[in-house]
Design an enzyme around this catalytic site. Sequence first.
Site, PDB file in Angstrom:
ATOM      1  N   ASP A  13       5.419   6.139 -17.665  1.00  0.00           N
ATOM      2  CA  ASP A  13       5.437   6.447 -19.097  1.00  0.00           C
ATOM      3  C   ASP A  13       4.174   7.200 -19.494  1.00  0.00           C
ATOM      4  O   ASP A  13       4.224   8.208 -20.182  1.00  0.00           O
ATOM      5  CB  ASP A  13       5.613   5.178 -19.955  1.00  0.00           C
ATOM      6  N   ASP A  65      -3.249   6.928 -18.150  1.00  0.00           N
ATOM      7  CA  ASP A  65      -4.416   6.761 -19.024  1.00  0.00           C
ATOM      8  C   ASP A  65      -5.665   6.872 -18.133  1.00  0.00           C
ATOM      9  O   ASP A  65      -6.118   7.983 -17.856  1.00  0.00           O
ATOM     10  CB  ASP A  65      -4.239   5.389 -19.698  1.00  0.00           C
ATOM     11  N   LYS A  72      -3.223  11.278 -20.711  1.00  0.00           N
ATOM     12  CA  LYS A  72      -4.432  11.396 -21.536  1.00  0.00           C
ATOM     13  C   LYS A  72      -5.539  11.949 -20.651  1.00  0.00           C
ATOM     14  O   LYS A  72      -6.254  11.184 -20.005  1.00  0.00           O
ATOM     15  CB  LYS A  72      -4.852  10.020 -22.061  1.00  0.00           C
ATOM     16  N   PHE A 123      -4.142   5.336 -28.945  1.00  0.00           N
ATOM     17  CA  PHE A 123      -3.105   4.422 -28.480  1.00  0.00           C
ATOM     18  C   PHE A 123      -1.774   4.767 -29.134  1.00  0.00           C
ATOM     19  O   PHE A 123      -1.687   4.958 -30.347  1.00  0.00           O
ATOM     20  CB  PHE A 123      -3.484   2.972 -28.820  1.00  0.00           C
ATOM     21  N   ASP A 129       5.097   0.120 -25.599  1.00  0.00           N
ATOM     22  CA  ASP A 129       4.982  -1.025 -26.503  1.00  0.00           C
ATOM     23  C   ASP A 129       3.578  -1.235 -27.042  1.00  0.00           C
ATOM     24  O   ASP A 129       2.596  -0.741 -26.494  1.00  0.00           O
ATOM     25  CB  ASP A 129       5.369  -2.307 -25.759  1.00  0.00           C
ATOM     26  N   ARG A 137       9.043  -0.634 -28.664  1.00  0.00           N
ATOM     27  CA  ARG A 137       9.586   0.262 -27.631  1.00  0.00           C
ATOM     28  C   ARG A 137      10.809   1.029 -28.120  1.00  0.00           C
ATOM     29  O   ARG A 137      11.157   2.077 -27.589  1.00  0.00           O
ATOM     30  CB  ARG A 137      10.025  -0.552 -26.396  1.00  0.00           C
TER      31      ARG A 137
HETATM   32  P1  5GP Z   1      -3.830   3.382 -16.569  1.00  0.00           P
HETATM   33  O1  5GP Z   1      -3.847   2.534 -15.328  1.00  0.00           O
HETATM   34  O2  5GP Z   1      -3.526   4.818 -16.297  1.00  0.00           O
HETATM   35  O3  5GP Z   1      -5.105   3.192 -17.370  1.00  0.00           O
HETATM   36  O4  5GP Z   1      -2.744   2.775 -17.514  1.00  0.00           O
HETATM   37  C1  5GP Z   1      -1.400   3.019 -17.350  1.00  0.00           C
HETATM   38  C2  5GP Z   1      -0.577   2.031 -18.125  1.00  0.00           C
HETATM   39  O5  5GP Z   1      -1.261   1.563 -19.286  1.00  0.00           O
HETATM   40  C3  5GP Z   1       0.688   2.676 -18.630  1.00  0.00           C
HETATM   41  O6  5GP Z   1       1.731   2.529 -17.716  1.00  0.00           O
HETATM   42  C4  5GP Z   1       0.958   1.923 -19.913  1.00  0.00           C
HETATM   43  O7  5GP Z   1       1.719   0.788 -19.637  1.00  0.00           O
HETATM   44  C5  5GP Z   1      -0.411   1.510 -20.394  1.00  0.00           C
HETATM   45  N1  5GP Z   1      -0.924   2.412 -21.437  1.00  0.00           N
HETATM   46  C6  5GP Z   1      -1.919   3.320 -21.330  1.00  0.00           C
HETATM   47  N2  5GP Z   1      -2.142   3.958 -22.482  1.00  0.00           N
HETATM   48  C7  5GP Z   1      -1.248   3.451 -23.364  1.00  0.00           C
HETATM   49  C8  5GP Z   1      -0.949   3.739 -24.741  1.00  0.00           C
HETATM   50  O8  5GP Z   1      -1.550   4.576 -25.413  1.00  0.00           O
HETATM   51  N3  5GP Z   1       0.069   3.012 -25.280  1.00  0.00           N
HETATM   52  C9  5GP Z   1       0.772   2.068 -24.593  1.00  0.00           C
HETATM   53  N4  5GP Z   1       1.739   1.443 -25.235  1.00  0.00           N
HETATM   54  N5  5GP Z   1       0.524   1.793 -23.299  1.00  0.00           N
HETATM   55  C10 5GP Z   1      -0.476   2.473 -22.698  1.00  0.00           C
END
Ligand code: 5GP
Length: 180
Positions: free
Chosen positions: A104, A107, A135, A156, A163, A169
Amino acid sequence: MSRVIQVRDKQFAVSIPEEQIRKEVKRVAKEICRDYEGTQPVFLAVLNGSFIFAADLLREIDIPCEISFVRLASYQGVSTTGEIREVMGLNMDITGRPVIVLEDIVDTGLTMAHMLETLKAHNPSSIDICTLLLKPGKLQVKLDVRYCCMEIPNDFIVGYGLDYDSFGRNTKDIYTLVDK
Ligand code: 5GP
């Protein structure tokens, strides 16, 4: 259509309308069909957040393919915990198969980096990442994201499968947290 919604204790405003999401998902699906022609790829959709994205993308894929669903989580509330859990639910043999991971949102990139490491141990012929959202300002690891529908700022977001505290969602558009 409501431009501001309440999810639990927070307010979110529309930032990416459904028409734009649809257009970008179609664009990426076309790229995948072109690149993977004749290879019968396996899509691995990362639950829960990618379920709507995966459903929409797959319906735009017109080459033979399979899809399976895996699960891992690193997020609670509105900030990353940095804690990564194991990949669960890989119930098919991906040995020698081209794999496309459907996420999805990327980050920090830690989740995907961990996911790639774990999947490589199953000896697929290749692995590509396909994410709905990225991002770039938050990336902490070097990650080759081959397919990305949309790049977004560091805020965010919720909706279209993503979610806040397990809610929000079920929207067609994507919403960004309104600062208060
Ligand atoms: P990462 O490991 O890249 O930091 O985080 C990935 C996961 O964090 C994504 O699969 C998602 O579930 C969650 N996540 C990261 N940023 C957001 C955001 O802005 N909104 C939401 N709802 N989930 C996020």
